[in-house]
Design a protein around this motif. Structure first.
Motif, PDB file in Angstrom:
ATOM      1  N   THR A 121     -14.879 -18.126  -9.904  1.00 46.38           N
ATOM      2  CA  THR A 121     -16.217 -17.778 -10.363  1.00 46.38           C
ATOM      3  C   THR A 121     -16.460 -16.312 -10.025  1.00 46.38           C
ATOM      4  O   THR A 121     -15.684 -15.706  -9.291  1.00 46.38           O
ATOM      5  N   GLU A 122     -17.539 -15.770 -10.553  1.00 43.91           N
ATOM      6  CA  GLU A 122     -17.963 -14.416 -10.149  1.00 43.91           C
ATOM      7  C   GLU A 122     -19.393 -14.466  -9.683  1.00 43.91           C
ATOM      8  O   GLU A 122     -20.248 -14.858 -10.466  1.00 43.91           O
ATOM      9  N   PRO A 123     -19.663 -14.167  -8.439  1.00 45.01           N
ATOM     10  CA  PRO A 123     -18.707 -13.773  -7.407  1.00 45.01           C
ATOM     11  C   PRO A 123     -17.810 -14.937  -6.979  1.00 45.01           C
ATOM     12  O   PRO A 123     -18.204 -16.098  -7.100  1.00 45.01           O
ATOM     13  N   ALA A 124     -16.636 -14.584  -6.451  1.00 41.33           N
ATOM     14  CA  ALA A 124     -15.704 -15.606  -5.969  1.00 41.33           C
ATOM     15  C   ALA A 124     -15.916 -15.892  -4.488  1.00 41.33           C
ATOM     16  O   ALA A 124     -15.572 -16.967  -4.016  1.00 41.33           O
ATOM     17  N   VAL A 142     -19.007  -3.869  -1.709  1.00 36.93           N
ATOM     18  CA  VAL A 142     -17.639  -4.134  -2.159  1.00 36.93           C
ATOM     19  C   VAL A 142     -17.629  -4.225  -3.688  1.00 36.93           C
ATOM     20  O   VAL A 142     -18.646  -4.506  -4.309  1.00 36.93           O
ATOM     21  N   LEU A 143     -16.448  -4.004  -4.265  1.00 40.60           N
ATOM     22  CA  LEU A 143     -16.250  -4.183  -5.709  1.00 40.60           C
ATOM     23  C   LEU A 143     -15.353  -5.399  -5.924  1.00 40.60           C
ATOM     24  O   LEU A 143     -14.727  -5.895  -4.991  1.00 40.60           O
ATOM     25  N   GLY A 144     -15.261  -5.821  -7.146  1.00 37.84           N
ATOM     26  CA  GLY A 144     -14.373  -6.929  -7.488  1.00 37.84           C
ATOM     27  C   GLY A 144     -15.058  -8.254  -7.298  1.00 37.84           C
ATOM     28  O   GLY A 144     -15.832  -8.691  -8.139  1.00 37.84           O
ATOM     29  N   ASP A 145     -14.765  -8.910  -6.173  1.00 29.13           N
ATOM     30  CA  ASP A 145     -15.361 -10.201  -5.841  1.00 29.13           C
ATOM     31  C   ASP A 145     -15.032 -11.251  -6.906  1.00 29.13           C
ATOM     32  O   ASP A 145     -15.901 -11.978  -7.364  1.00 29.13           O
ATOM     33  N   PRO A 167     -14.567  -0.814  -1.129  1.00 30.34           N
ATOM     34  CA  PRO A 167     -13.226  -1.378  -1.341  1.00 30.34           C
ATOM     35  C   PRO A 167     -13.257  -2.500  -2.386  1.00 30.34           C
ATOM     36  O   PRO A 167     -14.300  -3.117  -2.618  1.00 30.34           O
ATOM     37  N   ILE A 168     -12.095  -2.731  -2.995  1.00 26.86           N
ATOM     38  CA  ILE A 168     -11.984  -3.733  -4.058  1.00 26.86           C
ATOM     39  C   ILE A 168     -11.474  -5.032  -3.440  1.00 26.86           C
ATOM     40  O   ILE A 168     -10.344  -5.100  -2.963  1.00 26.86           O
ATOM     41  N   CYS A 169     -12.327  -6.044  -3.434  1.00 25.65           N
ATOM     42  CA  CYS A 169     -11.947  -7.341  -2.853  1.00 25.65           C
ATOM     43  C   CYS A 169     -11.673  -8.329  -3.977  1.00 25.65           C
ATOM     44  O   CYS A 169     -12.481  -8.466  -4.900  1.00 25.65           O
ATOM     45  N   ILE A 179      -7.662  -6.894  -0.246  1.00 28.54           N
ATOM     46  CA  ILE A 179      -8.520  -5.711  -0.286  1.00 28.54           C
ATOM     47  C   ILE A 179      -7.681  -4.515  -0.735  1.00 28.54           C
ATOM     48  O   ILE A 179      -6.728  -4.117  -0.054  1.00 28.54           O
ATOM     49  N   ALA A 180      -8.033  -3.963  -1.888  1.00 31.17           N
ATOM     50  CA  ALA A 180      -7.372  -2.759  -2.398  1.00 31.17           C
ATOM     51  C   ALA A 180      -8.256  -1.555  -2.096  1.00 31.17           C
ATOM     52  O   ALA A 180      -9.470  -1.611  -2.288  1.00 31.17           O
ATOM     53  N   ALA A 181      -7.623  -0.488  -1.606  1.00 32.63           N
ATOM     54  CA  ALA A 181      -8.377   0.741  -1.321  1.00 32.63           C
ATOM     55  C   ALA A 181      -7.430   1.935  -1.416  1.00 32.63           C
ATOM     56  O   ALA A 181      -6.227   1.805  -1.176  1.00 32.63           O
TER      57      ALA A 181
END
Ligand SMILES: O=P(O)(O)O[C@H]1O[C@H](CO)[C@@H](O)[C@H]1O
Ligand SMILES: [Mn+2]
Ligand SMILES: [Mn+2]
Length: 406
Positions: A121-124, A142-145, A167-169, A179-181
């Protein structure tokens, strides 16, 4: 010498898992489908490879026969007798089709509990988890989720990440919080610290791994993930071949991801290297200097990360052929009494829908000077490998798995 070299070809499954449907992976067959695609001319890579899959050394070790045992048919190009060792296939008993589950079971510690997963789902992620991470790590958000493929999400969100410092979670079908950063814009050490906090926060949720996914580059076209990935795993719940060997005072060397996968419990000397060729170099170097009774355990990650998840058939085929070409060198590193086992931790069929792992049986190829040619059939658990290596090393079979050599 009675030493052991354990090589996991990450994601090199041979299909046929009887419970594949329960994982949404009916029909997944990594080696079989790569071979079929190559035979149909869909595995060509300009200047690198063309035509049918050619793995003469792996075939002689029994790879084609292990496919037959796992899935009932020999993939095109992999016909031929297994003349150089024991061959079989193994079914996973662990509840997950992820890397830790596969490796722990190989090492004699099957996963009988259910990992926690994040919904598609979004958010996950639960709002409380995200907020706690923001507060404790001092993040602007945070971004992504959401569920995502790691290579794609840095293209989609990398610029916004650099601009905002968020950061991109993201997660996947595995029990992971990733977590991408950006290594320079966000900072590598800061990414690691953020992951350590996340590790604590997801513990109560039963999440298998938090993974730091650093990347570099100036824009979406040049963003590239680096070798500074770091996995924060939970420790295995029971002794493993690694911890048993270490406790017995044996020389243990863990190459590549192995140290992280086992949460550094009993992993001995940890050696890192970038890419399959360098990882195999490091493993063979370690093995050549290994004393009697020692163990080298290496994971070759490229099959999975660069080609399986990316659904890159030609790249996958080329990586298999590159590994095959090094089997003679590998065999010549083995001295009388040594045992090498080549296997895999799960599948990641590059012809399958989506980008996730596929539940599959795995090849089990066991060889060394003096090991006769023959079959060990279909093993009902990956743990038979840990049990057999335990017997080989004189450590005993351990609590799980049935050895083929007892
Ligand atoms: O798409 P990337 O970031 O490579 O992620 C993949 O790598 C993770 C760890 O192996 C898997 O859970 C899968 O999500
Ligand atoms: Mn894996
Ligand atoms: Mn993977």
């Amino acid at each position: 010498m009675t030493r052991a070299l354990l090589i996991v070809l990450d994601s090199v499954g041979v299909g046929g898992a009887s419970d594949a449907e329960a994982f949404g992976d009916a029909g997944g067959d990594t080696v079989g489908h790569v071979a079929e695609a190559c035979a149909a001319g869909r595995g060509d890579l300009a200047g690198v490879r063309a035509g049918p899959l050619r793995l003469p050394n792996l075939v002689a070790l029994g790879l084609g026969q292990s496919s037959r045992i796992a899935s009932g048919r020999i993939p095109p190009g992999l016909e031929g007798a297994a003349t150089n060792g024991l061959f079989g296939a193994a079914q996973e008993t662990s509840h997950g089709k992820d890397t830790p589950s596969g490796h722990w079971e190989i090492a004699g510690c099957p996963v009988s509990f259910d990992w926690g997963y994040f919904p598609k789902t979004e958010p996950a992620f639960p709002a409380a988890l995200t907020q706690a991470l923001i507060d404790r790590a001092g993040l602007p958000g945070v971004l992504g989720d959401r569920h995502a493929s790691g290579a794609q999400i840095i293209v989609d969100l990398g610029e916004e990440h650099v601009r905002t410092g968020r950061p991109i979670c993201y997660t996947s079908a595995d029990s992971v919080f990733q977590i991408a950063a950006h290594e320079e814009a966000f900072g590598l050490e800061r990414l690691y610290r953020t992951c350590e906090i996340a590790r604590e926060l997801v513990d109560p949720l039963g999440i298998g791994r938090v993974i730091a996914r650093p990347f570099t580059g100036a824009d979406p076209a040049s963003f590239r993930r680096t070798a500074n990935r770091r996995d924060y795993a939970t420790p295995p719940p029971e002794p493993t071949l690694l911890s048993r060997a270490s406790a017995a005072g044996r020389a243990v060397v863990s190459v590549g991801k192995i140290g992280d996968i086992f949460a550094h419990v009993g992993t001995g000397r940890v050696v890192k290297a970038d890419g399959n060729a360098a990882l195999l170099d490091a493993a063979l170097d370690a093995f050549r200097g290994l004393p009697d009774g020692g163990l080298v355990f290496v994971n070759l990650i490229d099959f999975d990360t660069l080609y399986g998840h990316r659904r890159d058939v030609a790249g996958y085929a080329a990586a298999l052929e590159a590994f095959d070409a090094r089997i003679p060198e590998l065999r010549s590193a083995l001295e009388p009494g040594d045992l090498c086992v080549i296997t895999a931790d799960h599948g990641c069929d590059p012809t399958y829908r989506g980008t996730d792992h596929t539940r599959e049986r795995t090849p089990v190829l066991a060889f060394g000077p003096g090991v006769p040619a023959g079959t060990i059939g279909l093993r009902t658990s990956f743990a038979d490998i840990g049990a057999s290596l335990g017997v080989h090393l004189g450590l005993g079979r351990g609590a799980h798995g049935a050895p083929w050599n007892a």
